[in-house]
Write a protein that holds these residues in place. Structure first.
Motif, PDB file in Angstrom:
ATOM      1  N   ILE A  60      51.137  61.456  29.229  1.00  0.00           N
ATOM      2  CA  ILE A  60      50.019  60.806  28.588  1.00  0.00           C
ATOM      3  C   ILE A  60      50.501  60.775  27.035  1.00  0.00           C
ATOM      4  N   THR A  61      50.375  59.399  26.588  1.00  0.00           N
ATOM      5  CA  THR A  61      50.942  59.215  25.202  1.00  0.00           C
ATOM      6  C   THR A  61      49.808  59.226  24.140  1.00  0.00           C
ATOM      7  N   ILE A  62      50.080  60.033  23.173  1.00  0.00           N
ATOM      8  CA  ILE A  62      48.733  59.817  22.124  1.00  0.00           C
ATOM      9  C   ILE A  62      49.253  59.414  20.745  1.00  0.00           C
ATOM     10  N   THR A  63      48.613  58.744  20.015  1.00  0.00           N
ATOM     11  CA  THR A  63      48.984  58.251  18.677  1.00  0.00           C
ATOM     12  C   THR A  63      48.550  58.958  17.582  1.00  0.00           C
TER      13      THR A  63
ATOM     14  N   LYS B 269      41.722  65.994  22.623  1.00  0.00           N
ATOM     15  CA  LYS B 269      40.665  67.004  23.188  1.00  0.00           C
ATOM     16  C   LYS B 269      40.978  66.976  24.667  1.00  0.00           C
ATOM     17  N   LEU B 270      40.914  68.299  25.199  1.00  0.00           N
ATOM     18  CA  LEU B 270      41.109  68.267  26.939  1.00  0.00           C
ATOM     19  C   LEU B 270      40.001  67.356  27.589  1.00  0.00           C
ATOM     20  N   GLN B 271      38.817  67.472  27.315  1.00  0.00           N
ATOM     21  CA  GLN B 271      37.873  66.488  27.912  1.00  0.00           C
ATOM     22  C   GLN B 271      38.314  64.994  27.858  1.00  0.00           C
ATOM     23  N   ASP B 272      38.875  64.688  26.837  1.00  0.00           N
ATOM     24  CA  ASP B 272      39.391  63.173  26.484  1.00  0.00           C
ATOM     25  C   ASP B 272      40.555  63.036  27.399  1.00  0.00           C
TER      26      ASP B 272
ATOM     27  N   ALA C 126      36.323  60.646  35.775  1.00  0.00           N
ATOM     28  CA  ALA C 126      35.734  59.270  35.480  1.00  0.00           C
ATOM     29  C   ALA C 126      34.642  59.338  34.231  1.00  0.00           C
ATOM     30  N   THR C 127      34.143  60.363  33.981  1.00  0.00           N
ATOM     31  CA  THR C 127      33.253  60.382  32.870  1.00  0.00           C
ATOM     32  C   THR C 127      33.510  61.644  32.066  1.00  0.00           C
ATOM     33  N   GLY C 128      32.823  61.741  30.957  1.00  0.00           N
ATOM     34  CA  GLY C 128      32.738  63.076  29.967  1.00  0.00           C
ATOM     35  C   GLY C 128      32.035  64.203  30.955  1.00  0.00           C
ATOM     36  N   GLY C 129      30.933  63.809  31.437  1.00  0.00           N
ATOM     37  CA  GLY C 129      30.061  64.948  32.369  1.00  0.00           C
ATOM     38  C   GLY C 129      30.765  65.532  33.518  1.00  0.00           C
ATOM     39  N   GLU C 130      31.833  64.739  34.197  1.00  0.00           N
ATOM     40  CA  GLU C 130      32.756  65.326  35.330  1.00  0.00           C
ATOM     41  C   GLU C 130      33.713  66.088  34.594  1.00  0.00           C
ATOM     42  N   ALA C 131      34.251  65.620  33.334  1.00  0.00           N
ATOM     43  CA  ALA C 131      35.243  66.744  32.635  1.00  0.00           C
ATOM     44  C   ALA C 131      34.462  68.034  32.151  1.00  0.00           C
ATOM     45  N   LYS C 132      33.547  68.036  31.911  1.00  0.00           N
ATOM     46  CA  LYS C 132      32.816  69.161  31.256  1.00  0.00           C
ATOM     47  C   LYS C 132      32.846  70.151  32.689  1.00  0.00           C
ATOM     48  N   LEU C 133      32.186  69.707  33.612  1.00  0.00           N
ATOM     49  CA  LEU C 133      31.925  70.508  34.873  1.00  0.00           C
ATOM     50  C   LEU C 133      33.285  71.176  35.295  1.00  0.00           C
TER      51      LEU C 133
ATOM     52  N   LYS D 297      42.246  71.647  21.699  1.00  0.00           N
ATOM     53  CA  LYS D 297      43.012  70.613  21.160  1.00  0.00           C
ATOM     54  C   LYS D 297      44.582  70.477  21.719  1.00  0.00           C
ATOM     55  N   LEU D 298      44.767  69.489  22.382  1.00  0.00           N
ATOM     56  CA  LEU D 298      46.167  69.586  22.876  1.00  0.00           C
ATOM     57  C   LEU D 298      47.143  68.907  22.217  1.00  0.00           C
TER      58      LEU D 298
END
Length: 71
Positions: free
Chosen positions: A4-7, A12-15, A24-31, A51-52
């Motif tokens: 995954i390339t970032i600029t 953040k992990l959830q992102d 698919a969603t932030g809610g799924e990532a949170k769980l 923070k990654l």
């Protein structure tokens, strides 16, 4: 391993979970994170705002993603 390339300085992990289409969603990532189903650099991580930075490796739902800066 998918990269995954970032600029930006970090992501953040959830992102990252959403960007890599692991969730698919932030809610799924949170769980997923709260349930201890995500590994960061081989260790369980329950902080969805962690923070990654380039060199970090995330594993979840049978997928493995590395973080790198854009060239």
């Amino acid at each position: 391993m998918e990269m995954i390339t970032i600029t930006t300085e970090h992501i953040k992990l959830q992102d990252l979970l959403k960007l890599a289409a692991i969730t698919a969603t932030g809610g799924e990532a949170k769980l997923l994170v709260q349930e201890g189903e995500v590994l960061v650099n081989g260790e369980v991580c329950t902080m969805r705002g962690k923070k990654l930075r380039p060199g970090d490796v995330v594993e979840a739902l049978g997928r493995r993603c590395g973080v790198q800066y854009a060239d």
